[in-house]
Write a protein that holds these residues in place. Structure first.
Motif, PDB file in Angstrom:
ATOM      1  N   ASN A  32      -4.937  -3.545  -0.191  1.00 32.69           N
ATOM      2  CA  ASN A  32      -4.751  -4.992  -0.188  1.00 32.69           C
ATOM      3  C   ASN A  32      -3.330  -5.357  -0.595  1.00 32.69           C
ATOM      4  O   ASN A  32      -2.736  -6.293  -0.060  1.00 32.69           O
ATOM      5  CB  ASN A  32      -5.754  -5.646  -1.135  1.00 32.69           C
ATOM      6  CG  ASN A  32      -5.627  -7.143  -1.186  1.00 32.69           C
ATOM      7  OD1 ASN A  32      -5.450  -7.781  -0.155  1.00 32.69           O
ATOM      8  ND2 ASN A  32      -5.713  -7.712  -2.374  1.00 32.69           N
ATOM      9  N   LYS A  33      -2.789  -4.585  -1.544  1.00 27.86           N
ATOM     10  CA  LYS A  33      -1.452  -4.839  -2.061  1.00 27.86           C
ATOM     11  C   LYS A  33      -0.871  -3.552  -2.603  1.00 27.86           C
ATOM     12  O   LYS A  33      -1.610  -2.679  -3.091  1.00 27.86           O
ATOM     13  CB  LYS A  33      -1.525  -5.881  -3.191  1.00 27.86           C
ATOM     14  CG  LYS A  33      -0.203  -6.533  -3.546  1.00 27.86           C
ATOM     15  CD  LYS A  33       0.103  -7.673  -2.598  1.00 27.86           C
ATOM     16  CE  LYS A  33       1.317  -8.474  -3.085  1.00 27.86           C
ATOM     17  NZ  LYS A  33       1.655  -9.576  -2.154  1.00 27.86           N
ATOM     18  N   ILE A  34       0.443  -3.416  -2.513  1.00 24.05           N
ATOM     19  CA  ILE A  34       1.152  -2.307  -3.147  1.00 24.05           C
ATOM     20  C   ILE A  34       2.141  -2.901  -4.144  1.00 24.05           C
ATOM     21  O   ILE A  34       2.965  -3.745  -3.788  1.00 24.05           O
ATOM     22  CB  ILE A  34       1.891  -1.436  -2.118  1.00 24.05           C
ATOM     23  CG1 ILE A  34       0.895  -0.661  -1.266  1.00 24.05           C
ATOM     24  CG2 ILE A  34       2.852  -0.478  -2.818  1.00 24.05           C
ATOM     25  CD1 ILE A  34       1.539   0.210  -0.206  1.00 24.05           C
ATOM     26  N   ILE A  35       2.021  -2.476  -5.385  1.00 23.85           N
ATOM     27  CA  ILE A  35       2.919  -2.956  -6.435  1.00 23.85           C
ATOM     28  C   ILE A  35       3.829  -1.813  -6.851  1.00 23.85           C
ATOM     29  O   ILE A  35       3.361  -0.766  -7.305  1.00 23.85           O
ATOM     30  CB  ILE A  35       2.125  -3.467  -7.650  1.00 23.85           C
ATOM     31  CG1 ILE A  35       1.229  -4.639  -7.239  1.00 23.85           C
ATOM     32  CG2 ILE A  35       3.072  -3.902  -8.772  1.00 23.85           C
ATOM     33  CD1 ILE A  35       0.314  -5.125  -8.329  1.00 23.85           C
ATOM     34  N   ILE A  36       5.123  -2.007  -6.662  1.00 26.37           N
ATOM     35  CA  ILE A  36       6.111  -1.007  -7.050  1.00 26.37           C
ATOM     36  C   ILE A  36       6.797  -1.487  -8.321  1.00 26.37           C
ATOM     37  O   ILE A  36       7.395  -2.559  -8.356  1.00 26.37           O
ATOM     38  CB  ILE A  36       7.154  -0.792  -5.945  1.00 26.37           C
ATOM     39  CG1 ILE A  36       6.469  -0.252  -4.684  1.00 26.37           C
ATOM     40  CG2 ILE A  36       8.249   0.162  -6.412  1.00 26.37           C
ATOM     41  CD1 ILE A  36       7.394  -0.145  -3.492  1.00 26.37           C
ATOM     42  N   VAL A  37       6.672  -0.696  -9.373  1.00 24.28           N
ATOM     43  CA  VAL A  37       7.344  -0.999 -10.635  1.00 24.28           C
ATOM     44  C   VAL A  37       8.493  -0.007 -10.763  1.00 24.28           C
ATOM     45  O   VAL A  37       8.271   1.195 -10.929  1.00 24.28           O
ATOM     46  CB  VAL A  37       6.386  -0.896 -11.831  1.00 24.28           C
ATOM     47  CG1 VAL A  37       7.097  -1.347 -13.109  1.00 24.28           C
ATOM     48  CG2 VAL A  37       5.132  -1.735 -11.600  1.00 24.28           C
ATOM     49  N   ASP A  38       9.717  -0.524 -10.650  1.00 23.54           N
ATOM     50  CA  ASP A  38      10.885   0.351 -10.634  1.00 23.54           C
ATOM     51  C   ASP A  38      11.532   0.419 -12.010  1.00 23.54           C
ATOM     52  O   ASP A  38      11.931  -0.597 -12.580  1.00 23.54           O
ATOM     53  CB  ASP A  38      11.907  -0.145  -9.609  1.00 23.54           C
ATOM     54  CG  ASP A  38      13.084   0.800  -9.495  1.00 23.54           C
ATOM     55  OD1 ASP A  38      12.856   1.984  -9.160  1.00 23.54           O
ATOM     56  OD2 ASP A  38      14.226   0.387  -9.781  1.00 23.54           O
ATOM     57  N   ASN A  39      11.646   1.641 -12.527  1.00 28.19           N
ATOM     58  CA  ASN A  39      12.195   1.887 -13.861  1.00 28.19           C
ATOM     59  C   ASN A  39      13.688   2.190 -13.843  1.00 28.19           C
ATOM     60  O   ASN A  39      14.246   2.594 -14.874  1.00 28.19           O
ATOM     61  CB  ASN A  39      11.462   3.057 -14.524  1.00 28.19           C
ATOM     62  CG  ASN A  39      10.257   2.607 -15.338  1.00 28.19           C
ATOM     63  OD1 ASN A  39      10.134   1.448 -15.694  1.00 28.19           O
ATOM     64  ND2 ASN A  39       9.360   3.540 -15.632  1.00 28.19           N
TER      65      ASN A  39
END
Length: 268
Positions: A32-39
């Motif tokens: 449904n959704k892709i969440i990318i958390v970039d460090n």
């Protein structure tokens, strides 16, 4: 067909955008959704991904894998995006059919806390484990309400294992699905005598976090002896087969020292 209940959370750090986009394309149609958390310390451009199913959250610094995963979990909760979360790192993936397979198989299992990719060579469809890595793993979002989220103070290593151990203490099972196999990027993994050679600094987190967990949790004598033995074998591997032995030994000693002292968080 998109499974509306599934949201993928990916933690990245200075990613190769070509490889990352390639991985995303393999499973985006099952989410449904892709969440990318970039460090990364340097932000990825807001227009890095044109697909509106992909949300990019730039942290502007490295807050650790646990912190980044918790940011993704909080976003899903706040916006009611889905009931099932699947976690990936930037170098591994499943295809859309495997993601759907995990989802279907998750429904078949009783008291499951986490379902991870397995090994097609193992017998049976499912196998129970004491712990699994987070990449490729599926978790019902309600599990975080029950046992809490990932421990941010661990920063990197043992984040996924500690969560599995916590699930099991709450009566949830850790399974692998042997019909689903995780795909890793080729050519990026350095191995010696069949084992992965990690950066020297990772030894700090490995030894510190394990000692800290053993000090604060009571998993029993068998657990402690098993992991002491594993860490002893790791010392031999790191100091005999790996480069930068002096640096590795220094990080091991620092990790042991801080683990005993109870010092956690990011190594400065």
């Amino acid at each position: 067909m998109i499974v509306d209940s599934i949201v993928a959370i990916i933690v990245t750090y200075n990613p190769d955008l070509y490889d990352l986009r390639k991985n995303l394309s393999r499973y985006i149609n099952a989410c449904n959704k892709i969440i990318i958390v970039d460090n990364s310390e340097t932000n990825l451009p807001e227009n890095t991904f044109s697909d509106n199913r992909i949300l990019l959250i730039n942290m502007e610094k490295n807050i650790g894998i646990a912190g980044a995963q918790n940011i993704g979990i909080s976003y899903v909760r706040e916006h009611l995006l889905g009931d099932y979360l699947i976690f990936f790192d930037q170098d591994s993936s499943l295809d859309q059919f495997q993601v759907r397979q995990l989802f279907r198989d998750f429904q078949k299992l009783k008291d499951v806390g986490i379902l991870a990719p397995g090994n097609s060579k193992d017998k049976g469809c499912f196998s129970q484990r004491e712990e699994v890595i987070s990449s490729g793993s599926m978790i019902n979002i309600n599990s975080f309400e029950e046992v809490g989220t990932f421990k941010e103070e661990l920063f990197i290593d043992f984040v996924d294992y500690e969560f599995c151990w916590r699930l099991r203490q709450h009566g949830r099972h850790v399974y692998v699905d042997n019909k689903v196999n995780l795909l890793h990027q080729t050519g990026k993994i350095n191995r010696r005598v069949g084992k992965i050679v990690s950066s020297p600094f990772r030894n700090y987190y490995v030894y510190r976090n394990l000692i800290s967990i053993m000090k604060t949790e009571n998993y029993g004598l068998r657990f402690n002896l098993k992991w002491f033995y594993r860490m002893f074998k790791r010392v031999i591997f790191e100091l005999v087969f790996c480069p930068n032995r002096k640096k590795r030994f220094g990080f091991i000693c620092a990790g042991v020292k801080d683990g005993i002292k109870g010092k956690l968080g990011k190594l400065l």
